[in-house]
Design a protein around this motif. Structure first.
Motif, mmCIF file in Angstrom:
data_model
loop_
_atom_site.group_PDB
_atom_site.id
_atom_site.type_symbol
_atom_site.label_atom_id
_atom_site.label_comp_id
_atom_site.label_asym_id
_atom_site.label_seq_id
_atom_site.Cartn_x
_atom_site.Cartn_y
_atom_site.Cartn_z
ATOM 1 N N GLU A 58 0.572 -1.431 0.208
ATOM 2 C CA GLU A 58 -0.187 -0.205 0.142
ATOM 3 C C GLU A 58 0.932 1.060 -0.223
ATOM 4 O O GLU A 58 0.764 1.759 -1.125
ATOM 5 N N ASN A 62 0.938 3.954 -3.111
ATOM 6 C CA ASN A 62 1.192 5.662 -2.997
ATOM 7 C C ASN A 62 1.729 6.282 -3.130
ATOM 8 O O ASN A 62 1.570 7.549 -3.955
ATOM 9 N N SER A 66 1.676 9.199 -6.287
ATOM 10 C CA SER A 66 2.380 10.402 -5.470
ATOM 11 C C SER A 66 3.658 10.707 -6.755
ATOM 12 O O SER A 66 4.591 12.261 -7.252
ATOM 13 N N GLU A 201 -3.500 15.838 -3.565
ATOM 14 C CA GLU A 201 -4.312 14.777 -2.931
ATOM 15 C C GLU A 201 -4.764 14.758 -1.812
ATOM 16 O O GLU A 201 -6.065 13.573 -1.657
ATOM 17 N N ALA A 207 -6.314 7.915 -4.222
ATOM 18 C CA ALA A 207 -4.538 7.200 -3.572
ATOM 19 C C ALA A 207 -3.619 8.688 -3.832
ATOM 20 O O ALA A 207 -4.027 9.355 -3.976
ATOM 21 N N GLY A 208 -2.652 7.801 -2.912
ATOM 22 C CA GLY A 208 -1.172 9.022 -3.066
ATOM 23 C C GLY A 208 -0.714 9.561 -1.625
ATOM 24 O O GLY A 208 -1.726 9.212 -0.893
ATOM 25 N N TRP A 211 -3.592 11.682 -0.018
ATOM 26 C CA TRP A 211 -4.300 10.690 0.043
ATOM 27 C C TRP A 211 -3.966 10.157 1.597
ATOM 28 O O TRP A 211 -5.101 10.016 2.054
ATOM 29 N N MET A 212 -2.950 9.277 1.766
ATOM 30 C CA MET A 212 -2.678 8.146 2.690
ATOM 31 C C MET A 212 -2.945 9.473 4.378
ATOM 32 O O MET A 212 -3.489 9.172 4.843
#
Length: 259
Positions: A58, A62, A66, A201, A207-208, A211-212
C-alpha cells in the motif's frame, strides 16, 4: 588533500547523526510520557506501523502515484519556466510584457485557486499535475530571469559583436550563464511541488501520499499519518540529492568551491 577528505567524512557523519539524534530524543520523550503519544506517537510505534504498510504494498503504491504526479508537474512547470525566464532576461520588451503579470499573480496562494483548477480540469490526474506545475513555474521563471540579468554584460556584447543568432544567445549565453540560478529555482520548485501534491491529493484523490495523510487523519490513525509524513520527507531528500548530483555534474566548478 587529507584534510579535505577528513572534513567531508565529518560532514557526512554529522548529516547522519543529526536526524538520528532527533529520533532518539523523540523516543525518549515518548517513553517518559513527556509528550502525548496519542497525538505525537513515537518512532518505535511508527516503525511498527510502517512495516505492514510496506509489506502489503500500500505504501509503495501510493508513493509511486505521488512521485509520478510530482515528476510530471515538475517538468510541466520547470521547462516553460526556464524558456520564459530566459526570454524575459534577454528581452526588455518581453520582460515588460510578462513581469507585471507574474508579479500580480505570484502572491496568490496556489491552494486558493484549487477550486478553479478542479472546475476546469476535473478530478482526474490533470488537475493534480497542473497544481504542481503552476507552483513550480513561478519559482523557476523568477530565478531564471534573475540569473540571465546577472550575467556580465561583456558576454552579451561579445556575442552581439560576433553576430550571434537568437538561438546562440539562448544556448551559449543565457542558459549557461543562468544555470546556477536555474538550479536554485529548480530546488525551490521541487520543495513547492511536494507541498502542493499533498494539498491536491487531500482534496480530490483516491491514492497518493497526501490521500494517505487525509485518510489517517480521518481515522485518527496517528502512526499511519506519521508514516506518510516521513515518506514525504524521504522523497524530498531523495529529490534534493538528485538535483544536487545533476548540478554537480553540470556545474563541477561549483561543487569544488563548496569543498
Amino acid at each position: 588533500m587529507a584534510k579535505v577528505s577528513e572534513h567531508s567524512v565529518w560532514v557526512r557523519t554529522l548529516s547522519v547523526l543529526s536526524p538520528l539524534s532527533l529520533l532518539l530524543l523523540w523516543e525518549v520523550l515518548a517513553r517518559w510520557h513527556i509528550i502525548d503519544v496519542r497525538l505525537f506517537s513515537s518512532p518505535s510505534l511508527i516503525i511498527g506501523s510502517f512495516v505492514p504498510l510496506l509489506l502489503s504494498g500500500e505504501l509503495l503504491y501510493n508513493t509511486v502515484v505521488s512521485v509520478q504526479r510530482v515528476v510530471l508537474g515538475f517538468l510541466a512547470g520547470s521547462l516553460p519556466g526556464i524558456l520564459i525566464g530566459m526570454s524575459m532576461g534577454l528581452s526588455p520588451l518581453v520582460r515588460s510584457a510578462i513581469e507585471p503579470m507574474i508579479a500580480a499573480t505570484y502572491p496568490i496562494p496556489k491552494l486558493a485557486v484549487m477550486p478553479l483548477i478542479l472546475l476546469v480540469f476535473g478530478l482526474g490526474e490533470t488537475s493534480k499535475v497542473f497544481t504542481v506545475a503552476i507552483g513550480v513555474f513561478y519559482l523557476v521563471v523568477i530565478n531564471t530571469m534573475a540569473g540571465v540579468l546577472n550575467i556580465d554584460r561583456i558576454y552579451i556584447d561579445v556575442a552581439k559583436n560576433f553576430g550571434a543568432s537568437r538561438k546562440d544567445f539562448y544556448l551559449t549565453v543565457a542558459f549557461p550563464g543562468a544555470l546556477p540560478m536555474i538550479f536554485a529555482g529548480l530546488k525551490l520548485g521541487m520543495g513547492m511541488a511536494l507541498i502542493l501534491i499533498v494539498a491536491a491529493e487531500m482534496s480530490a484523490a483516491k491514492a497518493g501520499v497526501g490521500w494517505m495523510i487525509w485518510r489517517a487523519y480521518d481515522m485518527f490513525d496517528i502512526e499511519q499519518m506519521f508514516v506518510a509524513l516521513m515518506t514525504l520527507s524521504i522523497l524530498g531528500y531523495i529529490f534534493s540529492l538528485i538535483l544536487d548530483w545533476l548540478e554537480g555534474w553540470v556545474l563541477p566548478w561549483k561543487q569544488q568551491s563548496r569543498q
